[in-house]
Structures are given as structure tokens and as C-alpha cells.
Scaffold this motif. Structure first.
Motif, short mmCIF file in Angstrom:
data_model
loop_
_atom_site.label_atom_id
_atom_site.label_comp_id
_atom_site.label_asym_id
_atom_site.label_seq_id
_atom_site.Cartn_x
_atom_site.Cartn_y
_atom_site.Cartn_z
N ALA A 158 0.83 -1.20 0.00
CA ALA A 158 0.00 0.00 0.00
C ALA A 158 0.87 1.25 0.00
O ALA A 158 0.62 2.20 -0.74
N ALA A 159 1.91 1.25 0.83
CA ALA A 159 2.80 2.42 0.90
C ALA A 159 3.61 2.56 -0.38
O ALA A 159 3.79 3.68 -0.88
N ALA A 160 4.10 1.45 -0.93
CA ALA A 160 4.90 1.52 -2.16
C ALA A 160 4.09 2.08 -3.31
O ALA A 160 4.56 2.93 -4.08
N SER A 161 2.85 1.62 -3.44
CA SER A 161 1.99 2.11 -4.52
C SER A 161 1.68 3.59 -4.35
O SER A 161 1.71 4.37 -5.32
N LEU A 162 1.41 4.00 -3.12
CA LEU A 162 1.09 5.40 -2.86
C LEU A 162 2.29 6.29 -3.14
O LEU A 162 2.15 7.37 -3.74
N LEU A 163 3.49 5.88 -2.74
CA LEU A 163 4.68 6.69 -2.98
C LEU A 163 4.95 6.81 -4.48
O LEU A 163 5.30 7.89 -4.97
N THR A 164 4.80 5.71 -5.21
CA THR A 164 4.99 5.75 -6.66
C THR A 164 4.02 6.73 -7.31
O THR A 164 4.40 7.55 -8.16
N ASP A 165 2.76 6.68 -6.90
CA ASP A 165 1.75 7.57 -7.47
C ASP A 165 1.99 9.03 -7.05
O ASP A 165 1.70 9.95 -7.82
#
Length: 334
Positions: A158-165
Motif C-alpha cells: 500500500a505504501a509503495a503504490s502510494l509513494l509511486t503515485d
């Protein structure tokens, strides 16, 4: 440096058992303006950053976290404004307050010394990470929270996806050496955008993205330094190819620079970034365009802005938290 400048005395004065009041007239709370998620989230960040918090700061973190979980709805969005009679005056949304809530929750989930706070904050962060905002700054603030989570919990999808976005929402720096910024205007908390690219590059081993963030931050520091002291973009902002006003400078801008430069120092090991953190500290201590101390030595509160006539002597939540945040770095500088 006075202990008042690095302490939490005024933040405690602005807080009650519900949350954190947004505004003050001089040092006195203005209850008629109530509370906001924006400031409560910022408060959670700074109390969580204390490595060995006193009991009263743990209780403050509990209060702020409880406020944020009450503000959050089942979709992960947040309400922002709560009146003194504990009535919400708005609907859940994903503006800046969502981003800052995610920053506060991510910081608490990763760093808070109390396991029950970390666990509850992680649940709320994960729910909030289902949302995305159309606003780049909201995404930047959320990205800072995601970076905190990833440093502590590297397998958080969840954190990785949010940081990428978040990094994608900010965009790549422009090619022009005179304005290497993704947008045509600097507004508020500008350094947060560069910090997210630095964090995203670090945590994904993307050297190009890391270099882009460092380039943005270096330029931002340069254009906000005059005669060896900080002179930050004022509240009115600054548009490319337009004249730039000197005042009203905001403490949030100085604190955002300190945050980003501290991250750059940690990631690169380059001591030049620590010198730039020192400039943020010095701005509060009077090394600024008005040669004015930017906090009240009697209360520990941060002044709300630097005007052409000197400090705005009101001591609201945003400016006080900006002071606390910056002075937390001062205590760790070699």
C-alpha cells in the motif's frame, strides 16, 4: 538555544482532550475557529519524531491519532474541520488534509514508541492509502507518510503504490536551468515536492529520480537564499518570469526546507545539506530578512509569519509546529 524553542509547551497549550486548536491571538487559543485535521496531523508528526517522548507527549499522540481516526470515513477519506462544539462542518475529502493525515499516520505507524499507537496508525494509513488526490501537494504530503512506512515496513505494498503515485503526480523537473520545477509557480511547502522525489528514488533504487529530486531541492534552496540567509517564497507565491515579493514569509516554508534537506543529508551523506538545515534553524533564531526572532521566548510558540513590519505575533498551530519540527533537527546537528 533556549529549551522553549525546542519544547512542546505551546503545543500543549493549544491542545485539549479533543485535538489541536488551529488559531491563537498572540498565545491564547481562539476556540471559535475550532480544530482541523491538517494541524492535528502535523502535530502527530512532531510528537512522534521524539525518540524518547515524555508521558504527556504519548498522551498527545493518542489524542491526535484518535482525532484522525474519527475524521476518517470508511472509504479512507477525511473530514477537515471540527467546531469547538464537536460538529464536523465539511464532508470527507482528499484535499491537503487527506495528504497530511496520511503523513501523520505514516509517521506514527513507522516511528511512534508506543506499539498500540503504531498498530492503530497503520490500520488507518492502509485504509487511507486506498484513496488518491487530484492535487499534487496532497499527494506529496501522503507520499511523505508512505516513505515513512516503507522505511519501517519495506514490504508494504500500500505504501509503495502510494509513494509511486505521489512521485508521478509531482512530475519530473523542467529542463530549464533557470526554473527546474515541475509547475510554473511556487506556492507553499514547496520543498515537500522535492523531498518526495528524493525519498521515492532512494526507496526504489531509482538513481534518476533521486537526482531529479536533489536538483529541484538545490535550486529551491538557492532561490530562497539571499546574502547567506533564508528569504523564502511568501504566502502569495512566486510565478515563473514574474516579480517576487519578499513578504509575508511563512514558517511552514522554512520547516519544509529543513525536512527536505535533512532527508537529502541522510540519503546522500553530503554535509552541505546539513548546512542548509542550519539555515532553517537560523531563520527562526533571527537570521532572516527582518533580523527578527520568530518565536516567543516566554511561551515557546512560533510566530505566524514574517511581514515587512516584523513578526506576526499570533502563535497558531501551523507556525508552532513548524518551529518545533525545525528545532528537532537543531538538536541532532553535529
Amino acid at each position: 538555544m533556549s529549551t522553549a524553542a525546542s519544547g512542546f509547551s505551546h503545543l500543549l497549550r493549544l491542545s485539549d482532550d479533543t485535538g489541536l486548536f488551529e488559531h491563537a491571538r498572540y498565545a491564547l487559543v481562539r476556540r471559535e475557529h475550532g480544530y482541523c485535521t491538517d494541524d492535528v496531523a502535523r502535530g502527530l508528526v512532531v510528537v512522534t519524531r521524539e525518540p524518547r517522548p515524555a508521558h504527556r507527549l504519548t498522551r498527545l499522540a493518542e489524542c491526535y491519532l484518535t482525532f484522525l481516526t474519527h475524521a476518517q470515513d470508511r472509504s479512507g477519506a477525511f473530514r477537515n474541520r471540527l467546531s469547538f462544539d464537536r460538529r464536523w462542518s465539511d464532508q470527507p475529502g482528499v484535499g491537503d488534509w487527506w495528504g497530511r493525515a496520511m503523513w501523520g499516520l505514516g509517521t506514527a505507524a513507522a516511528r511512534n514508541s508506543a506499539p498500540w499507537i503504531r498498530n492503530e496508525a497503520r490500520l488507518a494509513f492502509t485504509l487511507g492509502a486506498e484513496q488518491r488526490s487530484p492535487h499534487p501537494r496532497a499527494m506529496a504530503f501522503a507520499g511523505l507518510g508512505a516513505a515513512e512506512v516503507l522505511r519501517a515496513i519495506p514490504d508494504s505494498t500500500a505504501a509503495a503504490s502510494l509513494l509511486t503515485d505521489a512521485a508521478r503526480a509531482i512530475g519530473a523537473p523542467a529542463e530549464s536551468p533557470s526554473w527546474p520545477w515541475p509547475q510554473p509557480q511556487l506556492t507553499y511547502a514547496n520543498a515537500a515536492l522535492a523531498e518526495v522525489l528524493i525519498a521515492a528514488g532512494e526507496l526504489s533504487d531509482d538513481g534518476q529520480q533521486l537526482a531529479a529530486g536533489l536538483r529541484m531541492l538545490s535550486w529551491l534552496c538557492d532561490v530562497q537564499t539571499r546574502d547567506g540567509r533564508l528569504s523564502v517564497v511568501p504566502a502569495a507565491g512566486w510565478r515563473m518570469d514574474a516579480p517576487r515579493s519578499r513578504y509575508d514569509q511563512q514558517p511552514i516554508e522554512v520547516a519544509a526546507l529543513a525536512d527536505a534537506c535533512a532527508t537529502a543529508a541522510r540519503v546522500t551523506g553530503d554535509q552541505v545539506w546539513q548546512e542548509k538545515v542550519r539555515r532553517s534553524v537560523a531563520w527562526f533564531q533571527g537570521v532572516n530578512d527582518a533580523d527578527a526572532l520568530m518565536w516567543d521566548q516566554a511561551t515557546g510558540g512560533g510566530y505566524d509569519g514574517l511581514t515587512e513590519h516584523g513578526p506576526n505575533l499570533n502563535q497558531g498551530a501551523e507556525s508552532t509546529i513548524a518551529l518545533i519540527s525545525t528545532m528537532q533537527y537543531a538538536r541532532r546537528l553535529p
